[in-house]
Design a protein around this motif. Structure first.
Motif, mmCIF file in Angstrom:
data_model
loop_
_atom_site.group_PDB
_atom_site.id
_atom_site.type_symbol
_atom_site.label_atom_id
_atom_site.label_comp_id
_atom_site.label_asym_id
_atom_site.label_seq_id
_atom_site.Cartn_x
_atom_site.Cartn_y
_atom_site.Cartn_z
ATOM 1 N N GLU A 1 0.823 -1.219 0.000
ATOM 2 C CA GLU A 1 0.000 0.000 0.000
ATOM 3 C C GLU A 1 0.855 1.267 0.000
ATOM 4 N N TYR A 2 1.998 1.242 0.691
ATOM 5 C CA TYR A 2 2.842 2.438 0.731
ATOM 6 C C TYR A 2 3.409 2.748 -0.653
ATOM 7 N N GLU A 3 3.948 1.723 -1.318
ATOM 8 C CA GLU A 3 4.539 1.933 -2.630
ATOM 9 C C GLU A 3 3.492 2.376 -3.651
ATOM 10 N N LEU A 4 2.341 1.722 -3.661
ATOM 11 C CA LEU A 4 1.291 2.055 -4.624
ATOM 12 C C LEU A 4 0.822 3.497 -4.453
ATOM 13 N N SER A 5 0.546 3.885 -3.212
ATOM 14 C CA SER A 5 0.057 5.248 -2.963
ATOM 15 C C SER A 5 1.151 6.286 -3.195
ATOM 16 N N SER A 6 2.404 5.931 -2.935
ATOM 17 C CA SER A 6 3.514 6.879 -3.112
ATOM 18 C C SER A 6 3.822 7.117 -4.584
ATOM 19 N N ILE A 7 3.741 6.073 -5.390
ATOM 20 C CA ILE A 7 3.959 6.255 -6.831
ATOM 21 C C ILE A 7 2.845 7.113 -7.414
ATOM 22 N N LEU A 8 1.601 6.846 -6.997
ATOM 23 C CA LEU A 8 0.478 7.658 -7.469
ATOM 24 C C LEU A 8 0.670 9.109 -7.026
ATOM 25 N N TRP A 9 1.147 9.307 -5.795
ATOM 26 C CA TRP A 9 1.416 10.656 -5.275
ATOM 27 C C TRP A 9 2.473 11.359 -6.121
ATOM 28 N N ALA A 10 3.506 10.629 -6.522
ATOM 29 C CA ALA A 10 4.573 11.230 -7.318
ATOM 30 C C ALA A 10 4.035 11.730 -8.656
ATOM 31 N N PHE A 11 3.212 10.935 -9.319
ATOM 32 C CA PHE A 11 2.621 11.364 -10.584
ATOM 33 C C PHE A 11 1.727 12.582 -10.376
ATOM 34 N N ALA A 12 0.981 12.602 -9.276
ATOM 35 C CA ALA A 12 0.096 13.732 -8.999
ATOM 36 C C ALA A 12 0.893 14.993 -8.693
ATOM 37 N N THR A 13 1.938 14.859 -7.906
ATOM 38 C CA THR A 13 2.768 16.009 -7.542
ATOM 39 C C THR A 13 3.482 16.580 -8.763
ATOM 40 N N ALA A 14 3.854 15.696 -9.689
ATOM 41 C CA ALA A 14 4.499 16.137 -10.926
ATOM 42 C C ALA A 14 3.489 16.644 -11.951
ATOM 43 N N LYS A 15 2.199 16.513 -11.634
ATOM 44 C CA LYS A 15 1.106 16.911 -12.550
ATOM 45 C C LYS A 15 1.242 16.188 -13.892
ATOM 46 N N HIS A 16 1.506 14.905 -13.799
ATOM 47 C CA HIS A 16 1.701 14.068 -14.982
ATOM 48 C C HIS A 16 0.691 12.923 -14.925
ATOM 49 N N PHE A 17 -0.359 13.018 -15.714
ATOM 50 C CA PHE A 17 -1.425 12.022 -15.670
ATOM 51 C C PHE A 17 -1.267 11.007 -16.786
ATOM 52 N N ASP A 18 -0.990 9.772 -16.400
ATOM 53 C CA ASP A 18 -0.929 8.650 -17.331
ATOM 54 C C ASP A 18 -2.097 7.730 -16.971
ATOM 55 N N PRO A 19 -3.163 7.704 -17.775
ATOM 56 C CA PRO A 19 -4.348 6.895 -17.440
ATOM 57 C C PRO A 19 -4.026 5.420 -17.227
ATOM 58 N N ASP A 20 -3.090 4.866 -18.009
ATOM 59 C CA ASP A 20 -2.736 3.456 -17.857
ATOM 60 C C ASP A 20 -2.103 3.193 -16.488
ATOM 61 N N VAL A 21 -1.243 4.109 -16.065
ATOM 62 C CA VAL A 21 -0.614 3.971 -14.752
ATOM 63 C C VAL A 21 -1.666 4.111 -13.658
ATOM 64 N N PHE A 22 -2.555 5.076 -13.817
ATOM 65 C CA PHE A 22 -3.625 5.294 -12.833
ATOM 66 C C PHE A 22 -4.455 4.026 -12.656
ATOM 67 N N MET A 23 -4.837 3.405 -13.767
ATOM 68 C CA MET A 23 -5.674 2.210 -13.694
ATOM 69 C C MET A 23 -4.897 1.034 -13.108
ATOM 70 N N ALA A 24 -3.638 0.879 -13.487
ATOM 71 C CA ALA A 24 -2.838 -0.236 -12.977
ATOM 72 C C ALA A 24 -2.632 -0.129 -11.466
ATOM 73 N N LEU A 25 -2.302 1.077 -10.991
ATOM 74 C CA LEU A 25 -2.071 1.269 -9.564
ATOM 75 C C LEU A 25 -3.344 1.083 -8.759
#
Length: 279
Positions: A170-194
């Motif tokens: 859970e820590y890794e999954l939420s942290s990777i999602l946080w990194a994409f959000a903080t970078a303002k970089h939306f990858d729908p495939d990554v969002f769905m996979a996570l």
């Protein structure tokens, strides 16, 4: 002094980790660290980066640089360009090269450390962090190789430990999602996979309140970018996934005490998503 031309990425990471681990004052290491940054910023012309074949060692290097406050501008003095920015980008480019050719042999915690450290150094600066974000996308979605994107958690586990998501909690999954959000970089495939992995029953049961808050804020921040980016598919489907995530994770906010920042982030996410708990 050790000659930079003969030093390896692993050795550089060791040296920088020692400096942070011993609590050495930044002013005392600025000169030496700047020389290392100048060497790493050469990219493919830097022997250490060019011959490095270990994503784990590069991840350690990025984490050490973040702990030395690279990104603050402290190492740019006396240089007529943004040395820190260029250095992180060059390191990210090597990480991407390794990731695009070898999609195995990396654990979730290694990828999390690399992506999180890069974004913490340059939040919102996609020019500096884009290579590392692209590497994460490549490793998570398995584009361009014989693997296929797993459709559920059981299938993901069957693919083996070489698949990065199979080693994420859970820590890794939420942290990777946080990194994409903080970078303002939306990858729908990554969002769905996570979020696929987050919604697995076994993973949900392990979510701490902090990780739940992080995941909820990140999903809202990412989906808020839909209106300013073009050609995003399945807007309605993505919104439905977000609501499902909120439905499952909102109760986890009560598992343990949240910090004031986590409470504020959770409330913002709930309002942003127009989600009501026990209306």
């Amino acid at each position: 002094e050790t000659k930079l031309s003969t030093i390896t990425v692993g050795r550089i990471a060791d040296l920088l980790e020692s400096a942070t681990g011993l609590g050495v004052d930044l002013d005392e290491v600025t000169g030496s660290a700047t020389k290392i940054l100048l060497w790493l910023a050469k990219g493919s012309d830097c022997e250490a980066l060019r011959i490095c074949e270990s994503k784990k060692k590069i991840s350690r290097l990025l984490l050490a640089l973040q702990r030395l406050r690279v990104g603050s501008g402290a190492y740019n003095e006396g240089v007529d360009y943004d040395l820190e920015h260029l250095c992180v980008r060059r390191i990210g480019e090597r990480f991407f090269e390794l990731s695009s050719h070898d999609l195995s042999q990396i654990e979730g915690k290694t990828l999390t450390a690399a992506v999180r450290a890069s974004v913490m150094m340059f939040p919102g600066d996609q020019h500096a962090t884009l290579p590392i974000l692209n590497a994460a996308s490549c490793l998570i979605t398995k584009d361009g190789n014989d693997y296929h994107q797993p459709t559920n958690w059981d299938e993901l586990e069957l693919l083996g430990e070489g698949m990065v998501l199979a080693t994420c909690g859970e820590y890794e999954l939420s942290s990777i999602l946080w990194a994409f959000a903080t970078a303002k970089h939306f990858d729908p495939d990554v969002f769905m996979a996570l979020t696929d992995c987050m919604l697995d029953e076994d993973v949900l049961a392990t979510f701490t309140s902090a990780s739940a808050s992080r995941a909820l804020w990140s999903s809202s921040a990412l989906l808020s970018l839909i209106d300013v980016q073009d050609n995003l598919f399945g807007d309605l489907f993505l919104r439905e996934r977000q609501l499902d995530l909120f439905h499952q994770l909102a109760p986890r906010l009560l598992v343990s005490q949240l910090s004031a920042q986590e409470i504020a982030a959770s409330l913002w996410a709930l309002v942003q998503c127009e989600y009501l708990v026990n209306p």
